[in-house]
Design an enzyme around this catalytic site. Structure first.
Site, PDB file in Angstrom:
ATOM      1  N   GLY A  25       0.822  -1.216   0.000  1.00 51.26           N
ATOM      2  CA  GLY A  25       0.000   0.000   0.000  1.00 51.26           C
ATOM      3  C   GLY A  25       0.851   1.259   0.000  1.00 51.26           C
ATOM      4  N   LEU A  29      -1.979   7.008   1.903  1.00 49.81           N
ATOM      5  CA  LEU A  29      -1.609   7.982   2.946  1.00 49.81           C
ATOM      6  C   LEU A  29      -0.522   7.408   3.859  1.00 49.81           C
ATOM      7  N   SER A 122      -7.151  -0.081  13.355  1.00 49.64           N
ATOM      8  CA  SER A 122      -7.732   1.260  13.468  1.00 49.64           C
ATOM      9  C   SER A 122      -8.425   1.377  14.823  1.00 49.64           C
ATOM     10  N   SER A 123      -8.602   2.612  15.294  1.00 54.60           N
ATOM     11  CA  SER A 123      -9.271   2.822  16.580  1.00 54.60           C
ATOM     12  C   SER A 123     -10.737   2.390  16.547  1.00 54.60           C
ATOM     13  N   CYS A 124     -11.289   2.139  15.350  1.00 55.26           N
ATOM     14  CA  CYS A 124     -12.693   1.713  15.267  1.00 55.26           C
ATOM     15  C   CYS A 124     -12.886   0.266  15.729  1.00 55.26           C
ATOM     16  N   TYR A 151     -15.830  -3.080   8.742  1.00 58.45           N
ATOM     17  CA  TYR A 151     -14.392  -2.783   8.678  1.00 58.45           C
ATOM     18  C   TYR A 151     -13.736  -3.170  10.013  1.00 58.45           C
ATOM     19  N   LYS A 155     -10.652  -5.780  10.846  1.00 57.95           N
ATOM     20  CA  LYS A 155      -9.434  -5.346  11.541  1.00 57.95           C
ATOM     21  C   LYS A 155      -9.203  -6.176  12.815  1.00 57.95           C
ATOM     22  N   PRO A 178      -3.739   2.722  14.794  1.00 60.50           N
ATOM     23  CA  PRO A 178      -3.682   4.182  14.703  1.00 60.50           C
ATOM     24  C   PRO A 178      -5.050   4.825  14.953  1.00 60.50           C
ATOM     25  N   HIS A 194     -12.200  10.734   4.658  1.00 62.31           N
ATOM     26  CA  HIS A 194     -12.385  11.072   6.074  1.00 62.31           C
ATOM     27  C   HIS A 194     -12.679  12.566   6.219  1.00 62.31           C
ATOM     28  N   ARG A 202     -13.548  20.950   0.673  1.00 66.95           N
ATOM     29  CA  ARG A 202     -14.805  21.711   0.564  1.00 66.95           C
ATOM     30  C   ARG A 202     -14.579  23.195   0.864  1.00 66.95           C
ATOM     31  N   ARG A 224     -12.929  13.630  18.066  1.00 66.29           N
ATOM     32  CA  ARG A 224     -11.975  12.766  17.355  1.00 66.29           C
ATOM     33  C   ARG A 224     -10.548  13.166  17.730  1.00 66.29           C
TER      34      ARG A 224
HETATM   35  N1  LIG Z   1      -6.542   6.949   7.092  1.00 64.60           N
HETATM   36  C1  LIG Z   1      -6.816   6.827   8.379  1.00 64.60           C
HETATM   37  O1  LIG Z   1      -7.325   7.755   9.025  1.00 64.60           O
HETATM   38  C2  LIG Z   1      -6.489   5.552   9.084  1.00 64.60           C
HETATM   39  C3  LIG Z   1      -5.912   4.470   8.448  1.00 64.60           C
HETATM   40  N2  LIG Z   1      -5.637   3.321   9.163  1.00 64.60           N
HETATM   41  C4  LIG Z   1      -5.073   2.137   8.528  1.00 64.60           C
HETATM   42  O2  LIG Z   1      -3.878   2.425   7.843  1.00 64.60           O
HETATM   43  C5  LIG Z   1      -3.761   1.579   6.693  1.00 64.60           C
HETATM   44  C6  LIG Z   1      -3.529   2.441   5.463  1.00 64.60           C
HETATM   45  O3  LIG Z   1      -4.610   3.342   5.312  1.00 64.60           O
HETATM   46  P1  LIG Z   1      -4.506   4.616   4.344  1.00 64.60           P
HETATM   47  O4  LIG Z   1      -3.104   4.820   3.935  1.00 64.60           O
HETATM   48  O5  LIG Z   1      -5.261   5.701   4.981  1.00 64.60           O
HETATM   49  O6  LIG Z   1      -5.352   4.116   3.090  1.00 64.60           O
HETATM   50  P2  LIG Z   1      -5.225   4.557   1.571  1.00 64.60           P
HETATM   51  O7  LIG Z   1      -6.541   4.291   0.942  1.00 64.60           O
HETATM   52  O8  LIG Z   1      -4.658   5.935   1.470  1.00 64.60           O
HETATM   53  O9  LIG Z   1      -4.138   3.551   0.995  1.00 64.60           O
HETATM   54  C7  LIG Z   1      -4.382   2.175   0.922  1.00 64.60           C
HETATM   55  C8  LIG Z   1      -3.449   1.590  -0.096  1.00 64.60           C
HETATM   56  O10 LIG Z   1      -3.746   0.194  -0.233  1.00 64.60           O
HETATM   57  C9  LIG Z   1      -3.801  -0.120  -1.627  1.00 64.60           C
HETATM   58  N3  LIG Z   1      -4.711  -1.231  -1.862  1.00 64.60           N
HETATM   59  C10 LIG Z   1      -6.025  -1.298  -1.574  1.00 64.60           C
HETATM   60  N4  LIG Z   1      -6.533  -2.464  -1.975  1.00 64.60           N
HETATM   61  C11 LIG Z   1      -5.506  -3.158  -2.526  1.00 64.60           C
HETATM   62  C12 LIG Z   1      -5.400  -4.415  -3.141  1.00 64.60           C
HETATM   63  N5  LIG Z   1      -6.459  -5.240  -3.266  1.00 64.60           N
HETATM   64  N6  LIG Z   1      -4.192  -4.822  -3.609  1.00 64.60           N
HETATM   65  C13 LIG Z   1      -3.121  -4.004  -3.511  1.00 64.60           C
HETATM   66  N7  LIG Z   1      -3.157  -2.786  -2.944  1.00 64.60           N
HETATM   67  C14 LIG Z   1      -4.345  -2.370  -2.460  1.00 64.60           C
HETATM   68  C15 LIG Z   1      -4.323   1.140  -2.266  1.00 64.60           C
HETATM   69  O11 LIG Z   1      -4.037   1.157  -3.638  1.00 64.60           O
HETATM   70  P3  LIG Z   1      -5.175   1.762  -4.635  1.00 64.60           P
HETATM   71  O12 LIG Z   1      -5.459   3.149  -4.123  1.00 64.60           O
HETATM   72  O13 LIG Z   1      -4.507   1.716  -5.961  1.00 64.60           O
HETATM   73  O14 LIG Z   1      -6.355   0.828  -4.495  1.00 64.60           O
HETATM   74  C16 LIG Z   1      -3.562   2.200  -1.473  1.00 64.60           C
HETATM   75  O15 LIG Z   1      -2.282   2.419  -2.005  1.00 64.60           O
HETATM   76  C17 LIG Z   1      -5.049   0.756   6.627  1.00 64.60           C
HETATM   77  O16 LIG Z   1      -4.840  -0.494   7.190  1.00 64.60           O
HETATM   78  C18 LIG Z   1      -6.007   1.543   7.484  1.00 64.60           C
HETATM   79  O17 LIG Z   1      -6.954   0.718   8.076  1.00 64.60           O
HETATM   80  C19 LIG Z   1      -5.907   3.238  10.504  1.00 64.60           C
HETATM   81  C20 LIG Z   1      -6.466   4.274  11.176  1.00 64.60           C
HETATM   82  C21 LIG Z   1      -6.821   5.519  10.526  1.00 64.60           C
HETATM   83  C1  LIG Z   2     -10.441   6.436  10.858  1.00 64.79           C
HETATM   84  C2  LIG Z   2     -11.887   6.071  11.046  1.00 64.79           C
HETATM   85  O1  LIG Z   2     -12.680   6.756  10.105  1.00 64.79           O
HETATM   86  C3  LIG Z   2     -14.084   6.488  10.092  1.00 64.79           C
HETATM   87  O2  LIG Z   2     -14.698   6.815  11.269  1.00 64.79           O
HETATM   88  P1  LIG Z   2     -14.936   8.300  11.705  1.00 64.79           P
HETATM   89  O3  LIG Z   2     -13.961   8.683  12.740  1.00 64.79           O
HETATM   90  O4  LIG Z   2     -16.359   8.461  12.060  1.00 64.79           O
HETATM   91  O5  LIG Z   2     -14.519   9.087  10.392  1.00 64.79           O
HETATM   92  P2  LIG Z   2     -14.841  10.302   9.494  1.00 64.79           P
HETATM   93  O6  LIG Z   2     -13.566  11.028   9.354  1.00 64.79           O
HETATM   94  O7  LIG Z   2     -15.500   9.894   8.232  1.00 64.79           O
HETATM   95  O8  LIG Z   2     -15.914  11.203  10.284  1.00 64.79           O
HETATM   96  C4  LIG Z   2     -15.631  11.802  11.510  1.00 64.79           C
HETATM   97  C5  LIG Z   2     -16.745  12.715  11.927  1.00 64.79           C
HETATM   98  O9  LIG Z   2     -16.719  13.865  11.061  1.00 64.79           O
HETATM   99  C6  LIG Z   2     -18.035  14.126  10.602  1.00 64.79           C
HETATM  100  N1  LIG Z   2     -17.965  14.837   9.319  1.00 64.79           N
HETATM  101  C7  LIG Z   2     -18.349  16.123   9.124  1.00 64.79           C
HETATM  102  N2  LIG Z   2     -18.239  16.463   7.829  1.00 64.79           N
HETATM  103  C8  LIG Z   2     -17.719  15.375   7.215  1.00 64.79           C
HETATM  104  C9  LIG Z   2     -17.369  15.123   5.848  1.00 64.79           C
HETATM  105  O10 LIG Z   2     -17.504  15.970   4.977  1.00 64.79           O
HETATM  106  N3  LIG Z   2     -16.849  13.894   5.583  1.00 64.79           N
HETATM  107  C10 LIG Z   2     -16.672  12.942   6.560  1.00 64.79           C
HETATM  108  N4  LIG Z   2     -16.124  11.738   6.220  1.00 64.79           N
HETATM  109  N5  LIG Z   2     -17.034  13.142   7.842  1.00 64.79           N
HETATM  110  C11 LIG Z   2     -17.555  14.344   8.153  1.00 64.79           C
HETATM  111  C12 LIG Z   2     -18.685  12.764  10.540  1.00 64.79           C
HETATM  112  O11 LIG Z   2     -20.088  12.856  10.488  1.00 64.79           O
HETATM  113  C13 LIG Z   2     -18.143  12.127  11.816  1.00 64.79           C
HETATM  114  O12 LIG Z   2     -18.898  12.573  12.919  1.00 64.79           O
HETATM  115  C14 LIG Z   2     -14.345   5.082   9.815  1.00 64.79           C
HETATM  116  O13 LIG Z   2     -14.081   4.870   8.495  1.00 64.79           O
HETATM  117  C15 LIG Z   2     -13.547   4.164  10.708  1.00 64.79           C
HETATM  118  O14 LIG Z   2     -13.546   2.939  10.129  1.00 64.79           O
HETATM  119  C16 LIG Z   2     -12.144   4.612  10.988  1.00 64.79           C
HETATM  120  O15 LIG Z   2     -11.263   3.820  11.264  1.00 64.79           O
END
Ligand SMILES: NC(=O)C1=CN([C@@H]2O[C@H](COP(=O)(O)OP(=O)(O)OC[C@H]3O[C@@H](n4cnc5c(N)ncnc54)[C@H](OP(=O)(O)O)[C@@H]3O)[C@@H](O)[C@H]2O)C=CC1
Ligand SMILES: C[C@H]1O[C@H](OP(=O)(O)OP(=O)(O)OC[C@H]2O[C@@H](n3cnc4c(=O)[nH]c(N)nc43)[C@H](O)[C@@H]2O)[C@@H](O)[C@@H](O)C1=O
Length: 324
Positions: A25, A29, A122-124, A151, A155, A178, A194, A202, A224
Protein backbone atom coordinates in the site's frame (compact mmCIF):
# COMPACT_ATOMS: atom_id res chain seq x y z
CA UNK A 1 -1.64 -9.44 27.52
CA UNK A 2 1.97 -10.59 27.05
CA UNK A 3 4.24 -13.54 27.52
CA UNK A 4 7.97 -13.84 28.05
CA UNK A 5 8.35 -16.15 25.05
CA UNK A 6 6.52 -13.80 22.75
CA UNK A 7 7.97 -10.48 23.93
CA UNK A 8 11.51 -10.72 22.48
CA UNK A 9 12.51 -7.45 20.80
CA UNK A 10 13.81 -7.26 17.21
CA UNK A 11 16.98 -5.13 17.20
CA UNK A 12 17.86 -6.60 13.81
CA UNK A 13 15.36 -4.32 12.04
CA UNK A 14 17.61 -1.26 12.38
CA UNK A 15 20.90 -3.13 12.10
CA UNK A 16 20.68 -3.97 8.39
CA UNK A 17 19.64 -1.06 6.17
CA UNK A 18 19.73 -3.30 3.09
CA UNK A 19 17.22 -5.78 4.48
CA UNK A 20 14.36 -6.32 2.02
CA UNK A 21 11.17 -4.64 3.29
CA UNK A 22 7.79 -5.00 1.57
CA UNK A 23 5.62 -1.94 2.23
CA UNK A 24 2.16 -2.98 1.04
CA UNK A 25 0.00 0.00 0.00
CA UNK A 26 2.96 2.31 -0.61
CA UNK A 27 0.98 4.86 -2.63
CA UNK A 28 -1.60 5.46 0.09
CA UNK A 29 -1.61 7.98 2.95
CA UNK A 30 0.12 5.65 5.40
CA UNK A 31 2.26 3.55 3.06
CA UNK A 32 3.78 6.61 1.36
CA UNK A 33 4.68 8.12 4.75
CA UNK A 34 6.30 4.85 5.83
CA UNK A 35 8.34 4.77 2.62
CA UNK A 36 9.48 8.38 3.22
CA UNK A 37 10.46 7.49 6.78
CA UNK A 38 12.36 4.33 5.84
CA UNK A 39 14.20 6.14 3.03
CA UNK A 40 15.12 9.00 5.37
CA UNK A 41 16.64 6.42 7.74
CA UNK A 42 18.75 4.97 4.93
CA UNK A 43 16.84 1.77 4.13
CA UNK A 44 17.75 0.92 0.55
CA UNK A 45 15.90 -2.27 -0.33
CA UNK A 46 12.18 -1.51 -0.32
CA UNK A 47 9.93 -3.79 -2.35
CA UNK A 48 6.92 -1.88 -3.64
CA UNK A 49 3.99 -2.98 -5.81
CA UNK A 50 1.05 -0.92 -7.00
CA UNK A 51 -2.46 -2.31 -6.75
CA UNK A 52 -2.39 -2.76 -10.55
CA UNK A 53 0.89 -4.73 -10.35
CA UNK A 54 -0.20 -6.97 -7.46
CA UNK A 55 -3.81 -7.28 -6.32
CA UNK A 56 -3.46 -8.45 -2.72
CA UNK A 57 -6.94 -10.01 -2.77
CA UNK A 58 -5.56 -12.63 -5.21
CA UNK A 59 -4.11 -15.41 -3.09
CA UNK A 60 -2.10 -17.09 -5.87
CA UNK A 61 -0.56 -13.81 -6.96
CA UNK A 62 0.38 -12.93 -3.39
CA UNK A 63 2.02 -16.34 -2.89
CA UNK A 64 3.94 -16.03 -6.16
CA UNK A 65 5.12 -12.57 -5.13
CA UNK A 66 6.39 -13.78 -1.74
CA UNK A 67 8.00 -16.87 -3.28
CA UNK A 68 9.88 -14.72 -5.80
CA UNK A 69 10.80 -11.73 -3.64
CA UNK A 70 11.24 -13.33 -0.19
CA UNK A 71 11.14 -10.06 1.78
CA UNK A 72 12.59 -10.11 5.30
CA UNK A 73 10.11 -7.60 6.75
CA UNK A 74 6.52 -6.67 5.85
CA UNK A 75 4.57 -3.55 6.78
CA UNK A 76 0.93 -4.05 5.80
CA UNK A 77 -0.56 -0.64 4.95
CA UNK A 78 -2.75 -1.84 2.07
CA UNK A 79 -6.45 -1.94 2.85
CA UNK A 80 -9.88 -0.81 1.73
CA UNK A 81 -10.13 2.50 3.62
CA UNK A 82 -12.69 5.30 3.79
CA UNK A 83 -14.64 7.68 5.96
CA UNK A 84 -17.96 7.23 7.72
CA UNK A 85 -20.07 7.46 4.51
CA UNK A 86 -17.95 4.94 2.57
CA UNK A 87 -17.90 2.49 5.49
CA UNK A 88 -21.67 2.79 5.87
CA UNK A 89 -22.41 2.48 2.14
CA UNK A 90 -20.06 -0.34 1.07
CA UNK A 91 -20.07 -2.78 4.02
CA UNK A 92 -19.43 -5.82 1.80
CA UNK A 93 -16.29 -4.24 0.32
CA UNK A 94 -14.99 -3.17 3.70
CA UNK A 95 -15.31 -6.58 5.33
CA UNK A 96 -14.49 -8.74 2.34
CA UNK A 97 -11.56 -6.91 0.73
CA UNK A 98 -9.87 -6.29 4.07
CA UNK A 99 -10.24 -9.89 5.20
CA UNK A 100 -8.83 -11.08 1.87
CA UNK A 101 -5.87 -8.69 1.75
CA UNK A 102 -4.75 -9.25 5.34
CA UNK A 103 -5.31 -13.02 5.29
CA UNK A 104 -3.34 -13.46 2.06
CA UNK A 105 -0.46 -11.23 3.15
CA UNK A 106 -0.13 -12.44 6.74
CA UNK A 107 -0.30 -16.12 5.81
CA UNK A 108 2.08 -15.85 2.83
CA UNK A 109 4.53 -13.73 4.86
CA UNK A 110 4.66 -16.46 7.49
CA UNK A 111 4.98 -19.33 5.04
CA UNK A 112 7.66 -17.67 2.91
CA UNK A 113 10.00 -16.88 5.78
CA UNK A 114 9.36 -13.22 6.64
CA UNK A 115 11.12 -12.39 9.93
CA UNK A 116 8.61 -9.82 11.15
CA UNK A 117 5.29 -8.31 10.00
CA UNK A 118 3.40 -5.25 11.23
CA UNK A 119 -0.36 -5.13 10.66
CA UNK A 120 -2.28 -1.85 10.85
CA UNK A 121 -5.75 -1.77 12.36
CA UNK A 122 -7.73 1.26 13.47
CA UNK A 123 -9.27 2.82 16.58
CA UNK A 124 -12.69 1.71 15.27
CA UNK A 125 -11.94 -1.80 16.58
CA UNK A 126 -13.04 -0.66 20.04
CA UNK A 127 -16.62 -0.72 21.36
CA UNK A 128 -18.74 2.33 20.60
CA UNK A 129 -19.00 3.15 24.30
CA UNK A 130 -15.50 2.09 25.39
CA UNK A 131 -13.96 3.79 28.45
CA UNK A 132 -12.07 6.96 27.51
CA UNK A 133 -9.17 7.15 26.91
CA UNK A 134 -9.45 3.67 25.38
CA UNK A 135 -6.87 1.14 26.59
CA UNK A 136 -5.81 -1.83 24.47
CA UNK A 137 -7.67 -4.07 26.93
CA UNK A 138 -11.05 -2.62 25.81
CA UNK A 139 -10.97 -4.80 22.68
CA UNK A 140 -14.02 -7.11 22.43
CA UNK A 141 -15.68 -5.75 25.55
CA UNK A 142 -18.84 -4.35 23.92
CA UNK A 143 -20.83 -3.66 20.73
CA UNK A 144 -19.14 -1.80 17.85
CA UNK A 145 -20.17 1.48 16.21
CA UNK A 146 -22.66 0.38 13.50
CA UNK A 147 -21.37 2.72 10.74
CA UNK A 148 -18.05 0.88 10.59
CA UNK A 149 -18.59 -2.51 12.24
CA UNK A 150 -17.79 -4.42 9.01
CA UNK A 151 -14.39 -2.78 8.68
CA UNK A 152 -13.84 -3.14 12.43
CA UNK A 153 -14.58 -6.88 12.35
CA UNK A 154 -12.00 -7.34 9.58
CA UNK A 155 -9.43 -5.35 11.54
CA UNK A 156 -10.12 -7.33 14.72
CA UNK A 157 -9.62 -10.52 12.70
CA UNK A 158 -6.25 -9.14 11.57
CA UNK A 159 -5.13 -8.55 15.15
CA UNK A 160 -6.27 -12.02 16.15
CA UNK A 161 -4.54 -13.59 13.15
CA UNK A 162 -1.23 -11.97 14.16
CA UNK A 163 -1.72 -13.23 17.72
CA UNK A 164 -2.63 -16.74 16.57
CA UNK A 165 0.43 -17.04 14.33
CA UNK A 166 2.63 -15.78 17.19
CA UNK A 167 1.13 -18.32 19.61
CA UNK A 168 1.13 -21.31 17.29
CA UNK A 169 4.28 -20.61 15.26
CA UNK A 170 6.21 -18.24 17.55
CA UNK A 171 6.21 -15.87 14.55
CA UNK A 172 6.89 -12.17 15.04
CA UNK A 173 3.65 -10.51 13.85
CA UNK A 174 2.63 -7.30 15.63
CA UNK A 175 -0.33 -4.92 15.28
CA UNK A 176 -0.51 -1.13 15.56
CA UNK A 177 -3.87 0.64 16.06
CA UNK A 178 -3.68 4.18 14.70
CA UNK A 179 -6.21 6.86 15.56
CA UNK A 180 -7.70 9.07 12.77
CA UNK A 181 -4.84 10.06 10.44
CA UNK A 182 -4.24 12.86 7.94
CA UNK A 183 -1.44 14.35 5.86
CA UNK A 184 0.11 14.27 2.37
CA UNK A 185 -1.33 11.68 -0.05
CA UNK A 186 -4.64 11.56 1.82
CA UNK A 187 -7.84 10.77 -0.08
CA UNK A 188 -9.65 14.07 -0.80
CA UNK A 189 -12.77 12.48 -2.34
CA UNK A 190 -15.85 14.63 -1.54
CA UNK A 191 -17.98 11.77 -0.12
CA UNK A 192 -15.79 8.74 0.53
CA UNK A 193 -12.87 10.38 2.36
CA UNK A 194 -12.38 11.07 6.07
CA UNK A 195 -13.56 14.32 7.63
CA UNK A 196 -10.31 16.26 7.57
CA UNK A 197 -9.45 15.96 3.85
CA UNK A 198 -13.17 16.27 2.96
CA UNK A 199 -13.44 19.60 4.78
CA UNK A 200 -10.12 20.88 3.46
CA UNK A 201 -11.31 20.32 -0.09
CA UNK A 202 -14.80 21.71 0.56
CA UNK A 203 -13.49 24.90 2.23
CA UNK A 204 -10.90 25.36 -0.51
CA UNK A 205 -13.45 25.01 -3.30
CA UNK A 206 -15.85 27.34 -1.46
CA UNK A 207 -13.09 29.94 -1.08
CA UNK A 208 -12.14 29.73 -4.76
CA UNK A 209 -15.78 29.85 -5.91
CA UNK A 210 -16.78 32.66 -3.52
CA UNK A 211 -19.43 30.51 -1.79
CA UNK A 212 -21.04 31.90 1.36
CA UNK A 213 -21.67 28.56 3.11
CA UNK A 214 -20.06 25.16 3.54
CA UNK A 215 -22.04 22.11 4.62
CA UNK A 216 -20.50 19.97 7.36
CA UNK A 217 -21.94 16.57 8.26
CA UNK A 218 -23.58 15.61 11.54
CA UNK A 219 -23.98 17.77 14.63
CA UNK A 220 -20.35 18.80 15.17
CA UNK A 221 -20.37 17.34 18.67
CA UNK A 222 -18.40 14.06 18.14
CA UNK A 223 -14.86 14.08 19.44
CA UNK A 224 -11.98 12.77 17.35
CA UNK A 225 -8.27 12.34 17.97
CA UNK A 226 -6.05 13.22 14.97
CA UNK A 227 -2.47 12.15 14.32
CA UNK A 228 -0.27 13.36 11.46
CA UNK A 229 0.73 10.48 9.21
CA UNK A 230 4.44 11.33 9.51
CA UNK A 231 4.14 10.76 13.27
CA UNK A 232 2.35 7.47 12.57
CA UNK A 233 5.12 6.38 10.17
CA UNK A 234 7.70 7.22 12.83
CA UNK A 235 5.77 5.10 15.34
CA UNK A 236 5.46 2.19 12.90
CA UNK A 237 9.20 2.11 12.28
CA UNK A 238 9.79 2.45 16.03
CA UNK A 239 7.55 -0.56 16.67
CA UNK A 240 9.31 -2.61 13.99
CA UNK A 241 12.54 -2.06 15.86
CA UNK A 242 11.45 -2.24 19.45
CA UNK A 243 8.21 -4.19 19.99
CA UNK A 244 7.45 -7.87 19.61
CA UNK A 245 4.52 -8.41 21.96
CA UNK A 246 1.30 -10.37 21.59
CA UNK A 247 -1.00 -7.43 22.26
CA UNK A 248 -1.75 -4.69 19.69
CA UNK A 249 -0.44 -1.17 20.42
CA UNK A 250 -2.48 2.05 20.27
CA UNK A 251 -0.92 4.91 18.28
CA UNK A 252 -2.54 8.26 19.02
CA UNK A 253 -1.74 11.91 19.60
CA UNK A 254 -3.50 12.04 22.97
CA UNK A 255 -5.33 15.22 21.84
CA UNK A 256 -8.97 15.35 20.80
CA UNK A 257 -11.16 18.03 19.25
CA UNK A 258 -14.85 18.23 18.46
CA UNK A 259 -15.74 18.07 14.77
CA UNK A 260 -16.95 21.67 15.15
CA UNK A 261 -13.53 22.73 16.48
CA UNK A 262 -11.84 20.82 13.67
CA UNK A 263 -14.07 22.49 11.06
CA UNK A 264 -13.24 25.95 12.45
CA UNK A 265 -9.53 25.13 12.40
CA UNK A 266 -9.58 23.83 8.81
CA UNK A 267 -11.65 26.87 7.78
CA UNK A 268 -9.01 29.17 9.31
CA UNK A 269 -6.06 27.34 7.72
CA UNK A 270 -7.72 27.37 4.28
CA UNK A 271 -8.85 30.98 4.68
CA UNK A 272 -12.56 30.49 3.96
CA UNK A 273 -14.58 33.50 5.22
CA UNK A 274 -18.16 32.15 5.05
CA UNK A 275 -20.48 30.22 7.36
CA UNK A 276 -20.72 26.57 8.43
CA UNK A 277 -24.07 24.80 7.94
CA UNK A 278 -24.59 21.53 9.81
CA UNK A 279 -26.36 18.67 7.99
CA UNK A 280 -27.71 16.60 10.88
CA UNK A 281 -29.21 14.04 8.49
CA UNK A 282 -25.65 12.68 8.16
CA UNK A 283 -24.40 10.27 10.84
CA UNK A 284 -22.17 11.42 13.70
CA UNK A 285 -20.67 7.98 14.17
CA UNK A 286 -19.08 7.13 17.45
CA UNK A 287 -19.37 9.98 20.00
CA UNK A 288 -15.79 9.82 21.20
CA UNK A 289 -12.70 7.67 20.56
CA UNK A 290 -9.65 9.00 22.33
CA UNK A 291 -7.11 6.23 22.63
CA UNK A 292 -4.92 5.57 25.62
CA UNK A 293 -1.46 5.50 24.04
CA UNK A 294 0.44 5.15 27.32
CA UNK A 295 1.71 1.71 26.35
CA UNK A 296 3.52 3.19 23.33
CA UNK A 297 4.74 6.13 25.42
CA UNK A 298 6.07 3.60 27.94
CA UNK A 299 8.05 1.95 25.16
CA UNK A 300 9.65 5.34 24.44
CA UNK A 301 7.66 6.91 21.57
CA UNK A 302 5.67 10.16 21.56
CA UNK A 303 4.21 12.24 18.68
CA UNK A 304 5.75 15.55 17.57
CA UNK A 305 3.42 17.28 15.08
CA UNK A 306 0.62 19.53 16.41
CA UNK A 307 -2.76 19.55 14.65
CA UNK A 308 -2.36 23.19 13.55
CA UNK A 309 1.13 22.59 12.18
CA UNK A 310 -0.01 19.39 10.45
CA UNK A 311 -3.01 21.14 8.88
CA UNK A 312 -0.87 23.95 7.48
CA UNK A 313 1.53 21.42 5.91
CA UNK A 314 -1.29 19.29 4.55
CA UNK A 315 -3.02 22.30 2.95
CA UNK A 316 0.26 23.30 1.33
CA UNK A 317 0.58 19.76 -0.04
CA UNK A 318 -3.04 19.86 -1.25
CA UNK A 319 -2.44 23.15 -3.09
CA UNK A 320 0.69 21.80 -4.77
CA UNK A 321 -0.62 18.32 -5.61
CA UNK A 322 -4.40 17.97 -5.67
CA UNK A 323 -6.36 21.11 -6.48
CA UNK A 324 -7.47 21.54 -10.10
N1 LIG B 1 -6.54 6.95 7.09
C1 LIG B 1 -6.82 6.83 8.38
O1 LIG B 1 -7.33 7.75 9.03
C2 LIG B 1 -6.49 5.55 9.08
C3 LIG B 1 -5.91 4.47 8.45
N2 LIG B 1 -5.64 3.32 9.16
C4 LIG B 1 -5.07 2.14 8.53
O2 LIG B 1 -3.88 2.42 7.84
C5 LIG B 1 -3.76 1.58 6.69
C6 LIG B 1 -3.53 2.44 5.46
O3 LIG B 1 -4.61 3.34 5.31
P1 LIG B 1 -4.51 4.62 4.34
O4 LIG B 1 -3.10 4.82 3.94
O5 LIG B 1 -5.26 5.70 4.98
O6 LIG B 1 -5.35 4.12 3.09
P2 LIG B 1 -5.22 4.56 1.57
O7 LIG B 1 -6.54 4.29 0.94
O8 LIG B 1 -4.66 5.94 1.47
O9 LIG B 1 -4.14 3.55 0.99
C7 LIG B 1 -4.38 2.17 0.92
C8 LIG B 1 -3.45 1.59 -0.10
O10 LIG B 1 -3.75 0.19 -0.23
C9 LIG B 1 -3.80 -0.12 -1.63
N3 LIG B 1 -4.71 -1.23 -1.86
C10 LIG B 1 -6.02 -1.30 -1.57
N4 LIG B 1 -6.53 -2.46 -1.97
C11 LIG B 1 -5.51 -3.16 -2.53
C12 LIG B 1 -5.40 -4.42 -3.14
N5 LIG B 1 -6.46 -5.24 -3.27
N6 LIG B 1 -4.19 -4.82 -3.61
C13 LIG B 1 -3.12 -4.00 -3.51
N7 LIG B 1 -3.16 -2.79 -2.94
C14 LIG B 1 -4.35 -2.37 -2.46
C15 LIG B 1 -4.32 1.14 -2.27
O11 LIG B 1 -4.04 1.16 -3.64
P3 LIG B 1 -5.18 1.76 -4.63
O12 LIG B 1 -5.46 3.15 -4.12
O13 LIG B 1 -4.51 1.72 -5.96
O14 LIG B 1 -6.35 0.83 -4.49
C16 LIG B 1 -3.56 2.20 -1.47
O15 LIG B 1 -2.28 2.42 -2.00
C17 LIG B 1 -5.05 0.76 6.63
O16 LIG B 1 -4.84 -0.49 7.19
C18 LIG B 1 -6.01 1.54 7.48
O17 LIG B 1 -6.95 0.72 8.08
C19 LIG B 1 -5.91 3.24 10.50
C20 LIG B 1 -6.47 4.27 11.18
C21 LIG B 1 -6.82 5.52 10.53
C1 LIG C 1 -10.44 6.44 10.86
C2 LIG C 1 -11.89 6.07 11.05
O1 LIG C 1 -12.68 6.76 10.10
C3 LIG C 1 -14.08 6.49 10.09
O2 LIG C 1 -14.70 6.82 11.27
P1 LIG C 1 -14.94 8.30 11.70
O3 LIG C 1 -13.96 8.68 12.74
O4 LIG C 1 -16.36 8.46 12.06
O5 LIG C 1 -14.52 9.09 10.39
P2 LIG C 1 -14.84 10.30 9.49
O6 LIG C 1 -13.57 11.03 9.35
O7 LIG C 1 -15.50 9.89 8.23
O8 LIG C 1 -15.91 11.20 10.28
C4 LIG C 1 -15.63 11.80 11.51
C5 LIG C 1 -16.75 12.71 11.93
O9 LIG C 1 -16.72 13.86 11.06
C6 LIG C 1 -18.03 14.13 10.60
N1 LIG C 1 -17.97 14.84 9.32
C7 LIG C 1 -18.35 16.12 9.12
N2 LIG C 1 -18.24 16.46 7.83
C8 LIG C 1 -17.72 15.38 7.22
C9 LIG C 1 -17.37 15.12 5.85
O10 LIG C 1 -17.50 15.97 4.98
N3 LIG C 1 -16.85 13.89 5.58
C10 LIG C 1 -16.67 12.94 6.56
N4 LIG C 1 -16.12 11.74 6.22
N5 LIG C 1 -17.03 13.14 7.84
C11 LIG C 1 -17.56 14.34 8.15
C12 LIG C 1 -18.68 12.76 10.54
O11 LIG C 1 -20.09 12.86 10.49
C13 LIG C 1 -18.14 12.13 11.82
O12 LIG C 1 -18.90 12.57 12.92
C14 LIG C 1 -14.35 5.08 9.81
O13 LIG C 1 -14.08 4.87 8.49
C15 LIG C 1 -13.55 4.16 10.71
O14 LIG C 1 -13.55 2.94 10.13
C16 LIG C 1 -12.14 4.61 10.99
O15 LIG C 1 -11.26 3.82 11.26
Amino acid sequence: MSSAINDATSPSFFSNKSAKIFVAGHRGLVGSAIVRKLQSLGFTNLVLRTHADLDLTRQNDVESFFAAEKPQFVILAAAKVGGIHANNTYPADFISLNLQIQTNVIDAAHRFGVTKLLFLGSSCIYPKFAPQPIPESALLTGPLEPTNEWYAIAKIAGIKMCQAYRIQHNWDAISGMPTNLYGPHDNFHPENSHVLPALMRRFHEAKVNGAKEVVVWGTGSPLREFLHVDDLADAVVFLMGSYSGLEHVNVGSGKEVTIKELAELVKEVVGFQGQLVWDSSKPDGTPRKLMDSSKLAGLGWTPKISLKEGLVGTYKWYLENVKQ
